[in-house]
Design an enzyme around this catalytic site. Sequence first.
Site, short mmCIF file in Angstrom:
data_model
loop_
_atom_site.label_atom_id
_atom_site.label_comp_id
_atom_site.label_asym_id
_atom_site.label_seq_id
_atom_site.Cartn_x
_atom_site.Cartn_y
_atom_site.Cartn_z
N TYR A 179 39.04 44.83 39.47
CA TYR A 179 38.96 45.80 38.38
C TYR A 179 38.36 45.14 37.12
CZ TYR A 179 42.36 49.08 40.62
OH TYR A 179 43.02 49.97 41.44
N GLY A 180 38.58 43.83 37.00
CA GLY A 180 38.32 43.13 35.74
C GLY A 180 36.87 43.14 35.27
N CYS B 182 46.19 37.20 33.22
CA CYS B 182 45.67 37.76 34.47
C CYS B 182 46.60 37.33 35.60
CB CYS B 182 44.26 37.22 34.70
SG CYS B 182 43.58 37.54 36.33
N THR B 183 46.80 38.24 36.56
CA THR B 183 47.72 37.98 37.67
C THR B 183 47.51 36.63 38.36
OG1 THR B 183 46.13 39.26 38.96
CG2 THR B 183 48.18 40.36 38.35
N HIS B 184 46.24 36.21 38.43
CA HIS B 184 45.91 35.02 39.22
C HIS B 184 46.18 33.69 38.51
CE1 HIS B 184 43.88 38.14 41.40
NE2 HIS B 184 43.29 37.31 42.25
N CYS C 282 49.00 44.19 36.84
CA CYS C 282 47.60 43.82 36.58
C CYS C 282 47.32 43.73 35.07
CB CYS C 282 46.72 44.90 37.21
SG CYS C 282 44.97 44.61 37.04
N GLU D 165 41.46 32.99 44.63
CA GLU D 165 41.43 33.70 45.93
C GLU D 165 40.88 32.82 47.04
OE1 GLU D 165 39.81 37.60 45.32
OE2 GLU D 165 41.69 38.21 44.38
N ASP E 148 48.73 46.70 41.51
CA ASP E 148 47.72 45.77 40.99
C ASP E 148 46.39 46.14 41.63
OD1 ASP E 148 46.61 43.42 39.74
OD2 ASP E 148 46.68 42.44 41.69
N SER E 149 45.32 45.60 41.06
CA SER E 149 43.99 45.82 41.63
C SER E 149 43.88 45.23 43.04
CB SER E 149 42.95 45.17 40.73
OG SER E 149 43.25 43.79 40.56
N THR F 159 44.45 43.69 33.68
CA THR F 159 43.34 44.59 33.35
C THR F 159 43.85 46.02 33.17
OG1 THR F 159 41.83 43.15 34.58
CG2 THR F 159 41.11 45.42 34.19
N1 DGL Z 1 44.60 41.75 38.73
C1 DGL Z 1 43.53 41.51 37.78
C2 DGL Z 1 44.15 41.18 36.41
O1 DGL Z 1 45.28 40.76 36.30
C3 DGL Z 1 42.62 40.39 38.25
C4 DGL Z 1 41.73 40.74 39.42
C5 DGL Z 1 40.74 41.85 39.07
O2 DGL Z 1 39.80 41.63 38.32
O3 DGL Z 1 40.94 42.94 39.59
O4 DGL Z 1 43.50 41.37 35.42
#
Ligand code: DGL
Length: 274
Positions: A42-43, A190-192, A73, A152, A10-11, A75
Site C-alpha cells: 500500500y505504501g 512501518c510494520t516491517h 499498517c 520480506e 494490514d496491507s 500506511t
Molecule cells: N504495512 C505497510 C506499513 O506499515 C508496509 C507495507 C506496504 O507498503 O504495504 O506501512
Amino acid sequence: MDNRPIGVFDSGLGGLTGVRELRKRLPSENIVYFGDTGRVPYGSRSHETILQYARQDIAFLLSRNVKCIMAACGTVSSTYPPEEAAKLPVPYMGVVSSAARRAARATRSRKIGVIGTSATIRSHSYELTLRRLVPGAEITAKACPLFVSLVENGYVDGAPPQMQQVTRLVIGQYLEEVRAAGIDTLILGCTHYPLLAGMIGEYMGPAVTLIDPGRAAADDLDQLLAGKGLRASRERGRTRFYVSDVPDSFIHTADLFLGEYRGGTAEQICIDQY
Ligand code: DGL
C-alpha cells in the site's frame, strides 16, 4: 466480558508484528487477522487507493463479527480519517496516535525522527500528531521504501552476515540525515521495521530510543478493552488468518513476522466482494 474476536488488518503479513504484541499482552483474546496479500504494498499507492482498500478491509473484518478493529499498517493508520473511524459500529484504532504518544513520553530533547513508507511520510500524520503532543518539537521524517523489500526477503536482524551487510548499507543511506539531526527518539513507523530494530539501533546509537508502533498500539488496545468492559473471559485465545492471495508461502512469511507461529493455515477470501 466480550468473547468476540479482535479484528486486525494490514496491507500484507507485516501486520503480524502487531499480532505478536497483542498475543503477548492479551493471550486470552481471539484474533481475526486479514492480510491483503493480493494488493500489497500500500505504501507506494495514492491516498484514494489506500482509502478504498482500507474500507474494504474493514468491511471484511466487520463481517467476521469483531468487537474492535486495529489497523496494524502504518500506511493505513496514516490515511484512514478519524471522522470516518468514529462512525464505525465498533471501536477502531490505528498505530499512529499510540506511537506518537509513546514518543512524546520518551523524548527529552524534543527532537524526534519518523521513518515509514512513502505514503506515511507524505501524509505528515506523525508530524501533525506529534506537534500537538510536544510543543516546539523538531521532527525529521524520512521515507525508507527499500526496507520493506529487505525484510520480506529475509535481510533482517540475525540473518547471515553478508545479508546484514546489505541492510546496513541501506540503513546508512536512508538514516544519515536522521542521525545528523541529533534526535533522541525514532518512530519505526512501518510494520516491517521492528525486524530491523537491532541494526537501526546500532546505527543510531544507544542514546536513541526506538518506538515500535505495534507494541504501543497493543498496550493501548489492552486499556481500551479494559475500559469498555470488552475483554475476553476464556483461558487462551486463537488467531484465524485470512489473506487475499493464494496462501502458498503463508507459513514461511508468517513465521518471519510472528516469531512464534502457532499452527493454522490461512484462508483465502475475495476482498473485492467487500
Ligand atoms: N504495512 C505497510 C506499513 O506499515 C508496509 C507495507 C506496504 O507498503 O504495504 O506501512
